[in-house]
Every structure is written in C-alpha cells, then in structure tokens.
Design a protein around this motif. Structure first.
Motif, PDB file in Angstrom:
ATOM      1  N   TRP A   1      -2.482  -0.265   7.351  1.00  0.00           N
ATOM      2  CA  TRP A   1      -1.458  -0.844   8.222  1.00  0.00           C
ATOM      3  C   TRP A   1      -1.697  -2.343   8.399  1.00  0.00           C
ATOM      4  N   PRO A   2      -1.568  -3.137   7.316  1.00  0.00           N
ATOM      5  CA  PRO A   2      -1.906  -4.563   7.391  1.00  0.00           C
ATOM      6  C   PRO A   2      -0.979  -5.369   8.288  1.00  0.00           C
ATOM      7  N   MET A   3       0.260  -4.888   8.525  1.00  0.00           N
ATOM      8  CA  MET A   3       1.166  -5.597   9.428  1.00  0.00           C
ATOM      9  C   MET A   3       0.639  -5.622  10.854  1.00  0.00           C
ATOM     10  N   LEU A   4      -0.299  -4.714  11.149  1.00  0.00           N
ATOM     11  CA  LEU A   4      -0.924  -4.666  12.468  1.00  0.00           C
ATOM     12  C   LEU A   4      -2.344  -5.218  12.441  1.00  0.00           C
ATOM     13  N   SER A   5      -3.092  -4.909  11.387  1.00  0.00           N
ATOM     14  CA  SER A   5      -4.492  -5.343  11.327  1.00  0.00           C
ATOM     15  C   SER A   5      -4.655  -6.783  10.871  1.00  0.00           C
ATOM     16  N   GLN A   6      -3.788  -7.256   9.955  1.00  0.00           N
ATOM     17  CA  GLN A   6      -3.879  -8.624   9.441  1.00  0.00           C
ATOM     18  C   GLN A   6      -2.480  -9.204   9.230  1.00  0.00           C
ATOM     19  N   PRO A   7      -1.693  -9.345  10.303  1.00  0.00           N
ATOM     20  CA  PRO A   7      -0.300  -9.784  10.139  1.00  0.00           C
ATOM     21  C   PRO A   7      -0.143 -11.182   9.550  1.00  0.00           C
ATOM     22  N   GLN A   8      -1.014 -12.097   9.937  1.00  0.00           N
ATOM     23  CA  GLN A   8      -0.895 -13.458   9.410  1.00  0.00           C
ATOM     24  C   GLN A   8      -1.208 -13.501   7.921  1.00  0.00           C
ATOM     25  N   GLU A   9      -2.256 -12.791   7.523  1.00  0.00           N
ATOM     26  CA  GLU A   9      -2.616 -12.756   6.106  1.00  0.00           C
ATOM     27  C   GLU A   9      -1.534 -12.047   5.298  1.00  0.00           C
ATOM     28  N   LEU A  10      -0.990 -10.973   5.829  1.00  0.00           N
ATOM     29  CA  LEU A  10       0.089 -10.280   5.122  1.00  0.00           C
ATOM     30  C   LEU A  10       1.297 -11.187   4.962  1.00  0.00           C
ATOM     31  N   ALA A  11       1.647 -11.924   6.018  1.00  0.00           N
ATOM     32  CA  ALA A  11       2.785 -12.847   5.928  1.00  0.00           C
ATOM     33  C   ALA A  11       2.538 -13.904   4.859  1.00  0.00           C
ATOM     34  N   ARG A  12       1.299 -14.386   4.776  1.00  0.00           N
ATOM     35  CA  ARG A  12       0.968 -15.390   3.752  1.00  0.00           C
ATOM     36  C   ARG A  12       1.180 -14.810   2.360  1.00  0.00           C
TER      37      ARG A  12
ATOM     38  N   GLU B   1       4.569  -7.118 -17.286  1.00  0.00           N
ATOM     39  CA  GLU B   1       4.416  -8.541 -16.999  1.00  0.00           C
ATOM     40  C   GLU B   1       5.160  -8.954 -15.736  1.00  0.00           C
ATOM     41  N   ARG B   2       6.066  -8.114 -15.268  1.00  0.00           N
ATOM     42  CA  ARG B   2       6.860  -8.438 -14.083  1.00  0.00           C
ATOM     43  C   ARG B   2       6.212  -7.952 -12.788  1.00  0.00           C
ATOM     44  N   TRP B   3       5.090  -7.258 -12.905  1.00  0.00           N
ATOM     45  CA  TRP B   3       4.385  -6.743 -11.733  1.00  0.00           C
ATOM     46  C   TRP B   3       3.062  -7.481 -11.542  1.00  0.00           C
ATOM     47  N   ARG B   4       2.692  -7.652 -10.263  1.00  0.00           N
ATOM     48  CA  ARG B   4       1.448  -8.350  -9.938  1.00  0.00           C
ATOM     49  C   ARG B   4       0.718  -7.576  -8.848  1.00  0.00           C
ATOM     50  N   LEU B   5      -0.598  -7.525  -8.933  1.00  0.00           N
ATOM     51  CA  LEU B   5      -1.428  -6.850  -7.940  1.00  0.00           C
ATOM     52  C   LEU B   5      -2.085  -7.870  -7.019  1.00  0.00           C
ATOM     53  N   VAL B   6      -2.011  -7.611  -5.714  1.00  0.00           N
ATOM     54  CA  VAL B   6      -2.728  -8.408  -4.713  1.00  0.00           C
ATOM     55  C   VAL B   6      -3.553  -7.444  -3.863  1.00  0.00           C
ATOM     56  N   GLU B   7      -4.810  -7.766  -3.649  1.00  0.00           N
ATOM     57  CA  GLU B   7      -5.676  -6.922  -2.835  1.00  0.00           C
ATOM     58  C   GLU B   7      -5.895  -7.553  -1.461  1.00  0.00           C
ATOM     59  N   MET B   8      -5.890  -6.718  -0.441  1.00  0.00           N
ATOM     60  CA  MET B   8      -6.193  -7.158   0.913  1.00  0.00           C
ATOM     61  C   MET B   8      -7.357  -6.337   1.448  1.00  0.00           C
ATOM     62  N   ASN B   9      -8.320  -7.008   2.060  1.00  0.00           N
ATOM     63  CA  ASN B   9      -9.507  -6.326   2.573  1.00  0.00           C
ATOM     64  C   ASN B   9      -9.236  -5.817   3.985  1.00  0.00           C
TER      65      ASN B   9
ATOM     66  N   ASP C   1       0.842  -1.203   0.000  1.00  0.00           N
ATOM     67  CA  ASP C   1       0.000   0.000   0.000  1.00  0.00           C
ATOM     68  C   ASP C   1       0.875   1.251   0.000  1.00  0.00           C
ATOM     69  N   SER C   2       1.868   1.253  -0.851  1.00  0.00           N
ATOM     70  CA  SER C   2       2.938   2.233  -0.724  1.00  0.00           C
ATOM     71  C   SER C   2       3.006   3.218  -1.887  1.00  0.00           C
ATOM     72  N   ASN C   3       3.762   4.252  -1.660  1.00  0.00           N
ATOM     73  CA  ASN C   3       4.220   5.109  -2.741  1.00  0.00           C
ATOM     74  C   ASN C   3       5.296   4.359  -3.516  1.00  0.00           C
TER      75      ASN C   3
END
Length: 234
Positions: free
Chosen positions: A213-224, A201-209, A98-100
């Motif tokens: 701050w997913p490292m705090l809200s969904q750390p296990q899912e982010l690690a996956r 072709e070298r870039w991929r998009l993944v969406e998280m609901n 979710d970055s610049n």
C-alpha cells in the motif's frame, strides 16, 4: 501536463490517494482519484468487473480528459488494463501499482491457486462480498500503526462478482505504454505474467522498498515515481 486517474484496490475508496493527489497537482498534473462501484461511499451498488471497467472509462469521458495516465493498484490493475484499451487516443500511459494484470478470459481469482478457495468462501459467507483484512494482516508492509488503523477503519467489503468475472481484452497488453511498480516488502519479484509483459520494450519496471500500500506508506515517493512515469508518455 498529464491527467492521472487513480484507482484503488479492493476494499478501498478514493480516500486511499489523499496524500498522493496533492503531490501530483503540486507538480503541475491533474489528479482524479476514483471510488469503484460497490465500495466505500458507493457501497451497496451492485458491481462486477465490467462495472469497474465502465467506472474508469466513464470518469475519463465525463471529465473529457486527455493525456491520461491510468493508475491501478492491486486488484484494480485488472479493470484499469481493460479500460486502457477502451479510451483510445485519450490514453498516454498506464501504471500498475503492485497490481494484478488482466488476461483475456481470466478473473482475479484465476491466479490464486492457493488462496482462491478462501476468497470464494469469504464471498459466500459475507453475502457476495470479500471481507476486508484484519489489522494483523498488514504487518511487515511498511505501515505505521496509525496507517493500519486508518485502512482497517475505512475499508469496506468488496463486491465478489468483480473478482470472479473474467476480463475482456481485444489486444495484447504488451501494446500498452506501461510502468509496473513492484513493492518489495510484499513480494520481491513480479508474478510470472508480469515478468513476460516486462519483456516488451514498452514496459518498464520500478521497484519501491515498501509494502503493498505505497499510497499510504510512501505517498511522496509514489507520487515522484508516477510523475516520472508520465514523462516518456508526453
């Protein structure tokens, strides 16, 4: 096995990855959370954007890491994207959370058409630093009250020079093997510059609901997601 180097965004230290690091290590990877100069336990150290690029490169070289997956959250996507081209064949993949993303000659505040003045005013008012967010500004980001309190309590002012100094790139970002993680509660679509990069072709998009701050809200899912991102890189 990949070696993850995890870089937090503005105001945060390595502590922000405390719940992600054990998950990556349990999956058999190396995981190295990094605090950038001027923030958290390194507060008070003068730091511009190129200082932060050097922080990341120096960490990779100091630990003699190979098969490196650089992970940049929020602002840190800018120094991570520059460090990626400077670590040569040590690099396996880059993950932008979710970055610049960096653009040669442009700074973090360059893309803030509406908020640039507010950031620059905050930097001027706080002696060269961007003041952390207040608790109410973390609303609707998928965080519990306890998680918000943790962020607010541990955040420190961020060195303003790192936000106004321009990026330095020698090659197009499209040459990187990269994953972009978009956190939908923060904003449902990637920014225009990221949309262009995702055409590669070298870039991929993944969406998280979740929020910004997913490292705090969904750390296990982010690690996956991070573990999956490393698979095509090896």
């Amino acid at each position: 096995m990949a070696e993850f180097v995890l870089v937090p965004g503005t105001w945060l230290g390595a502590w922000a990855w405390d719940e992600v690091v054990p998950e990556l290590r349990a999956a058999g990877h190396g995981a190295h959370a990094l605090t950038l100069s001027g923030v958290a336990e390194k507060r008070g150290v003068p730091a511009g954007q190129q200082t932060h690029v050097a922080d990341i490169v120096d960490e990779v070289e100091r630990l003699d890491l190979r098969d490196v997956v650089l992970v940049g959250h929020s602002y840190s996507g800018i120094p991570v994207g520059q460090a990626a081209e400077r670590i040569g064949d040590r690099l396996a993949h880059v993950v932008f959370v979710d970055s610049n993303v960096p653009a040669d000659g442009e700074s973090f505040v360059s893309g803030w058409a509406d908020g640039r003045a507010a950031i620059e005013a905050s930097i001027a008012e706080t002696g060269g630093f961007w003041a952390p967010l207040a608790a109410d500004e973390f609303a609707a980001q998928g965080l519990t009250d306890g998680q918000i309190a943790r962020i607010v309590d541990r955040s420190t002012p961020h060195p303003g020079a790192s936000l106004t100094e321009p990026a330095q790139l020698s090659r197009p970002l499209t040459e990187l093997s990269a994953t972009y993680i978009k956190c939908l509660l923060d904003w449902p679509q990637p920014s225009d510059d990221v949309v262009e990069l995702l055409k590669s072709e070298r870039w991929r998009l993944v969406e998280m609901n979740t929020g910004h701050w997913p490292m705090l809200s969904q750390p296990q899912e982010l690690a996956r997601v991070l573990c999956e991102s490393a698979e095509p890189a090896r």
